[in-house]
Design an enzyme around this catalytic site. Sequence first.
Site, PDB file in Angstrom:
ATOM      1  N   ARG A  52       0.850  -1.198   0.000  1.00 11.17           N
ATOM      2  CA  ARG A  52       0.000   0.000   0.000  1.00 11.17           C
ATOM      3  C   ARG A  52       0.877   1.237   0.000  1.00 11.17           C
ATOM      4  O   ARG A  52       2.014   1.226   0.443  1.00 11.17           O
ATOM      5  CB  ARG A  52      -0.897   0.019   1.240  1.00 11.17           C
ATOM      6  CG  ARG A  52      -2.044  -0.966   1.178  1.00 11.17           C
ATOM      7  CD  ARG A  52      -2.950  -0.824   2.382  1.00 11.17           C
ATOM      8  NE  ARG A  52      -3.615   0.454   2.404  1.00 11.17           N
ATOM      9  CZ  ARG A  52      -3.601   1.309   3.429  1.00 11.17           C
ATOM     10  NH1 ARG A  52      -2.958   1.037   4.527  1.00 11.17           N
ATOM     11  NH2 ARG A  52      -4.242   2.460   3.348  1.00 11.17           N
ATOM     12  N   ARG A  62      -1.932   5.518  12.971  1.00 13.20           N
ATOM     13  CA  ARG A  62      -0.923   5.237  14.012  1.00 13.20           C
ATOM     14  C   ARG A  62      -1.604   5.324  15.368  1.00 13.20           C
ATOM     15  O   ARG A  62      -2.563   6.090  15.517  1.00 13.20           O
ATOM     16  CB  ARG A  62       0.169   6.315  14.009  1.00 13.20           C
ATOM     17  CG  ARG A  62       0.887   6.493  12.696  1.00 13.20           C
ATOM     18  CD  ARG A  62       2.153   5.655  12.650  1.00 13.20           C
ATOM     19  NE  ARG A  62       2.848   5.847  11.391  1.00 13.20           N
ATOM     20  CZ  ARG A  62       2.517   5.258  10.246  1.00 13.20           C
ATOM     21  NH1 ARG A  62       1.501   4.452  10.190  1.00 13.20           N
ATOM     22  NH2 ARG A  62       3.203   5.475   9.151  1.00 13.20           N
ATOM     23  N   LYS A  81       3.289  -6.924  11.956  1.00 12.75           N
ATOM     24  CA  LYS A  81       2.466  -7.218  10.780  1.00 12.75           C
ATOM     25  C   LYS A  81       2.711  -8.647  10.293  1.00 12.75           C
ATOM     26  O   LYS A  81       3.844  -9.048  10.043  1.00 12.75           O
ATOM     27  CB  LYS A  81       2.810  -6.200   9.686  1.00 12.75           C
ATOM     28  CG  LYS A  81       1.919  -6.288   8.481  1.00 12.75           C
ATOM     29  CD  LYS A  81       1.836  -4.937   7.817  1.00 12.75           C
ATOM     30  CE  LYS A  81       1.256  -5.014   6.442  1.00 12.75           C
ATOM     31  NZ  LYS A  81       0.976  -3.713   5.880  1.00 12.75           N
TER      32      LYS A  81
END
Length: 319
Positions: free
Chosen positions: A116, A314, A181
């Site tokens: 992304r 965030r 992640k």
Amino acid sequence: MLTLLKLLKDGRFHSGEALGAALGISRSAVWKQLQQLQAELDLTIHKVRGRGYQLAHPLLLLDADEIRSDVRSPAWPVHVFECIDSTNAKALEMVGAGEQAPFVVLAEKQSAGRGRRGRVWSSPYADNVYYSLLLRIEGGMRQLEGLSLVVGLAVLDALSEQGVKGAGLKWPNDVLVGSRKLAGILLELVGDPADVCHVVLGIGINVNMRTSAAIDQQWTSLWLETGEQHDRNRLVSSLNRHLEAYLHQHAAGGFSALQAQWEQRHLWQGKNVVLIAGNQHIEGQVLGVDRQGALRLSVGGVEKSFNGGELSLRLANPR
Ligand code: BTN
């Protein structure tokens, strides 16, 4: 070179002589091919005097027949490539050349995996899943609303079948364990979104990767989470099965049918966050997602919704 790799993939020792005999080449030609394998695919091959050559760990390679042999999974054609730039790019190219949707594209390695917001998705050889499902969408905008969030639900279900505990979603479609992640999702679209278009659902899952110097954010993998090597063919079959089920629900009821489920699996529900949109930083508290999959934030006590591929989130007070 790939035939040589297939001989070595069991992770056992093979002598130079036996490899040469199997390939009909000399021992020095074997040595050259091994050097090439190491350089091009970034693989570690151990050489031990008197025993021969051994891969640092065994490889379970992708196999389209094995993926499709799972009778519970949809009969989508599966195209497996060794090394391509990006499975998303390849799927879009194939549909442009007349390939009928739906179909799946997989690769052992991507040389230009797309993430992304223009980022690169690290894609080492035979470690992870690089997956693209190409779909034809006919229902106009409603069939696209919240679609990328729905993909996240399918990925989470497939991961939990592999024994991963504590994974969740971060809006819009990161799959995290804690702050690390584990998987990423990138949708790309061609055609007219208001009428008929093709959309590629691109999914990257870190599977057997143990180390990486190339990733500039906190990450994890199935191997790191469970301490086991995972069979990527079974993971892909399971992903196909879960995707088919969620896509069916989404097509029938729109994203609103899955909105509550998504919020339950949102790791940042209720958290104070900063939404980054270009140069703008917007502070707020996460309320959830709306019926279109847009992020609902309370900003200074006022509810606002945000959507778009270029946004990123965030935590306001990371610990
Ligand atoms: C993200 O930045 O979180 C999205 C990453 C998506 C990566 C996958 S890997 C398979 C598919 N092909 C690509 O080039 N990108 C997606």
